[in-house]
Design a protein around this motif. Structure first.
Motif, PDB file in Angstrom:
ATOM      1  N   GLN A   2       5.615  11.688   1.521  1.00  0.00           N
ATOM      2  CA  GLN A   2       7.097  11.205   1.364  1.00  0.00           C
ATOM      3  C   GLN A   2       8.042  12.395   0.877  1.00  0.00           C
ATOM      4  O   GLN A   2       9.232  12.436   1.250  1.00  0.00           O
ATOM      5  CB  GLN A   2       7.312  10.044   0.188  1.00  0.00           C
ATOM      6  CG  GLN A   2       8.467   9.619  -0.140  1.00  0.00           C
ATOM      7  CD  GLN A   2       9.090   8.821   1.263  1.00  0.00           C
ATOM      8  OE1 GLN A   2       8.871   7.632   1.310  1.00  0.00           O
ATOM      9  NE2 GLN A   2       9.970   9.520   1.902  1.00  0.00           N
ATOM     10  N   LEU A  22      12.426   4.587   0.509  1.00  0.00           N
ATOM     11  CA  LEU A  22      11.501   5.304   0.140  1.00  0.00           C
ATOM     12  C   LEU A  22      10.222   4.994  -0.672  1.00  0.00           C
ATOM     13  O   LEU A  22      10.316   3.947  -1.196  1.00  0.00           O
ATOM     14  CB  LEU A  22      12.179   6.755  -0.440  1.00  0.00           C
ATOM     15  CG  LEU A  22      13.248   7.226   0.356  1.00  0.00           C
ATOM     16  CD1 LEU A  22      13.999   8.256  -0.688  1.00  0.00           C
ATOM     17  CD2 LEU A  22      12.954   7.804   1.553  1.00  0.00           C
ATOM     18  N   TYR A  23       9.098   5.697  -0.642  1.00  0.00           N
ATOM     19  CA  TYR A  23       7.781   5.269  -1.484  1.00  0.00           C
ATOM     20  C   TYR A  23       7.561   6.068  -2.482  1.00  0.00           C
ATOM     21  O   TYR A  23       7.588   7.298  -2.458  1.00  0.00           O
ATOM     22  CB  TYR A  23       6.747   5.126  -0.653  1.00  0.00           C
ATOM     23  CG  TYR A  23       5.490   4.861  -1.012  1.00  0.00           C
ATOM     24  CD1 TYR A  23       5.057   3.579  -1.318  1.00  0.00           C
ATOM     25  CD2 TYR A  23       4.667   5.824  -1.284  1.00  0.00           C
ATOM     26  CE1 TYR A  23       3.809   3.354  -2.148  1.00  0.00           C
ATOM     27  CE2 TYR A  23       3.305   5.691  -1.896  1.00  0.00           C
ATOM     28  CZ  TYR A  23       3.028   4.435  -2.212  1.00  0.00           C
ATOM     29  OH  TYR A  23       1.699   4.333  -2.872  1.00  0.00           O
ATOM     30  N   SER A  24       7.015   5.492  -3.552  1.00  0.00           N
ATOM     31  CA  SER A  24       6.326   6.327  -4.667  1.00  0.00           C
ATOM     32  C   SER A  24       5.062   5.734  -5.084  1.00  0.00           C
ATOM     33  O   SER A  24       5.045   4.272  -5.130  1.00  0.00           O
ATOM     34  CB  SER A  24       7.247   6.544  -5.833  1.00  0.00           C
ATOM     35  OG  SER A  24       6.591   7.167  -6.721  1.00  0.00           O
ATOM     36  N   MET A  29       8.000  12.821  -7.095  1.00  0.00           N
ATOM     37  CA  MET A  29       6.619  12.846  -6.265  1.00  0.00           C
ATOM     38  C   MET A  29       5.452  13.710  -6.858  1.00  0.00           C
ATOM     39  O   MET A  29       4.280  13.302  -6.646  1.00  0.00           O
ATOM     40  CB  MET A  29       6.966  13.202  -4.908  1.00  0.00           C
ATOM     41  CG  MET A  29       8.079  12.429  -4.010  1.00  0.00           C
ATOM     42  SD  MET A  29       7.432  10.730  -3.710  1.00  0.00           S
ATOM     43  CE  MET A  29       8.119   9.697  -5.191  1.00  0.00           C
ATOM     44  N   ARG A  37       8.782  14.099   3.998  1.00  0.00           N
ATOM     45  CA  ARG A  37       9.737  13.680   4.773  1.00  0.00           C
ATOM     46  C   ARG A  37      11.349  13.435   4.049  1.00  0.00           C
ATOM     47  O   ARG A  37      12.314  13.925   4.856  1.00  0.00           O
ATOM     48  CB  ARG A  37       9.559  11.946   5.088  1.00  0.00           C
ATOM     49  CG  ARG A  37       8.399  12.005   6.238  1.00  0.00           C
ATOM     50  CD  ARG A  37       8.236  10.571   6.351  1.00  0.00           C
ATOM     51  NE  ARG A  37       7.444   9.640   5.306  1.00  0.00           N
ATOM     52  CZ  ARG A  37       6.560   9.694   4.667  1.00  0.00           C
ATOM     53  NH1 ARG A  37       5.591  10.553   5.309  1.00  0.00           N
ATOM     54  NH2 ARG A  37       5.911   8.866   3.854  1.00  0.00           N
TER      55      ARG A  37
END
Length: 94
Positions: free
Chosen positions: A69, A18-20, A48, A72
């Motif tokens: 993100q 996962l992305y931040s 987020m 998702r």
């Protein structure tokens, strides 16, 4: 505000990176810890939103990548029984 990636193991055993846009996830998740789905989702929303707000404060606009993100994550969580197994944070990297 370093980009941060974190890898989780979903209740079905699959893993996802996962992305931040911010390291804020390190404030809410701990590698090796497992979280019940509702708790995981609450923490992910907070992370987020904070990350997006940090981008807004710095650049004048929210972060569409952080909110994408989150979308998702919410879709993935919706596919599991809330009373099912936990989500495990495997690692956090910058």
């Amino acid at each position: 505000m370093p980009e941060t990636f974190w890898t989780v193991r979903w209740p079905d055993g699959s893993e996802e990176r996962l992305y931040s846009p911010s390291s804020v996830v390190s404030e809410l998740f701990e590698p090796g810890e497992s979280y019940a789905l509702p708790d995981f989702l609450t923490r992910a929303r907070i992370a987020m939103e904070r990350a997006s707000n940090r981008v807004r404060a710095r650049y004048g606009h929210p972060c569409s990548l952080a909110m994408g993100q989150l979308d998702r994550i919410e879709a993935r969580v919706a596919g599991f029984d809330p009373a099912g197994g936990p989500v495990t944070c495997l690692k956090i990297t910058q």
